[in-house]
Write an enzyme that holds these catalytic residues in place. Structure first.
Site, PDB file in Angstrom:
ATOM      1  N   CYS A  18       7.321   3.081   3.929  1.00 16.69           N
ATOM      2  CA  CYS A  18       6.861   2.094   4.908  1.00 16.69           C
ATOM      3  C   CYS A  18       7.033   2.610   6.329  1.00 16.69           C
ATOM      4  CB  CYS A  18       7.637   0.791   4.728  1.00 16.69           C
ATOM      5  SG  CYS A  18       7.355   0.040   3.102  1.00 16.69           S
ATOM      6  N   ASP A  19       6.185   2.123   7.210  1.00 17.03           N
ATOM      7  CA  ASP A  19       6.261   2.508   8.622  1.00 17.03           C
ATOM      8  C   ASP A  19       7.036   1.456   9.409  1.00 17.03           C
ATOM      9  OD1 ASP A  19       4.446   0.408   8.947  1.00 17.03           O
ATOM     10  OD2 ASP A  19       2.721   1.741   9.078  1.00 17.03           O
ATOM     11  N   LEU A  20       7.053   1.575  10.716  1.00 15.37           N
ATOM     12  CA  LEU A  20       7.804   0.642  11.559  1.00 15.37           C
ATOM     13  C   LEU A  20       7.314  -0.797  11.448  1.00 15.37           C
ATOM     14  CD1 LEU A  20       8.293   2.773  14.798  1.00 15.37           C
ATOM     15  CD2 LEU A  20      10.018   2.114  13.115  1.00 15.37           C
ATOM     16  N   GLY A  22       6.722  -2.220   8.746  1.00 13.67           N
ATOM     17  CA  GLY A  22       7.231  -2.764   7.492  1.00 13.67           C
ATOM     18  C   GLY A  22       6.221  -2.759   6.366  1.00 13.67           C
ATOM     19  N   ILE A  23       5.116  -2.033   6.546  1.00 14.28           N
ATOM     20  CA  ILE A  23       4.093  -1.937   5.501  1.00 14.28           C
ATOM     21  C   ILE A  23       3.943  -0.481   5.088  1.00 14.28           C
ATOM     22  CG2 ILE A  23       2.877  -4.009   6.256  1.00 14.28           C
ATOM     23  CD1 ILE A  23       0.827  -2.209   7.660  1.00 14.28           C
TER      24      ILE A  23
END
Length: 135
Positions: A18-20, A22-23
């Site tokens: 996940c990236d910043l 949250g996905i």
């Protein structure tokens, strides 16, 4: 796009994918798709590594992905595929659905070609993947 899938693989999103926001980072969907294709080959008795050792390299020529609904850390999902042959291309239609609600997260089309000893060619081993008229 028809949805007559011939293979399904369940997976789960890991935190580091996940990236910043949250996905799941978009690049990780390519990993999910590739893992699904390799597992599909394995269930059909085809080893990607053995093909390479025999001078056959199946490579991605084109990939399109349409992102529908994001996956998040801990989500379970199912990656589904079907395959068709168009000329010398093997076209994998691959879609990802979140579990348990089956919300569509990704629709993709992966076109692959085979290099036989470095030259474009037909691959009888992969032709076995194609559904017959009875399927």
């Amino acid at each position: 796009m028809k949805a007559n899938y011939i293979y399904e693989l369940e997976m789960k999103v890991r935190d580091y994918e996940c990236d910043l926001q949250g996905i799941v980072n978009n690049a990780n969907y390519q990993h999910y798709l590739e893992h699904t294709r390799h597992e599909f080959l394995h269930t059909r008795g085809i080893s990607f590594a053995a093909l390479h050792d025999d001078g056959i390299d199946a490579v991605v020529a084109r990939l399109t992905m349409a992102f529908k609904t994001p996956l998040r850390s801990g989500d379970s999902f199912v990656s589904k595929l079907r395959v068709e042959k168009t000329g010398i291309k093997y076209v994998f239609y691959q879609d990802i659905y979140r579990l348990p609600d089956l919300q569509c997260c990704l629709k993709s089309q992966v076109e692959t070609v085979c290099l036989i000893d470095g030259r474009l060619g037909l691959c009888p081993e992969l032709d076995r993947l194609l559904p017959t008229q009875n399927e």
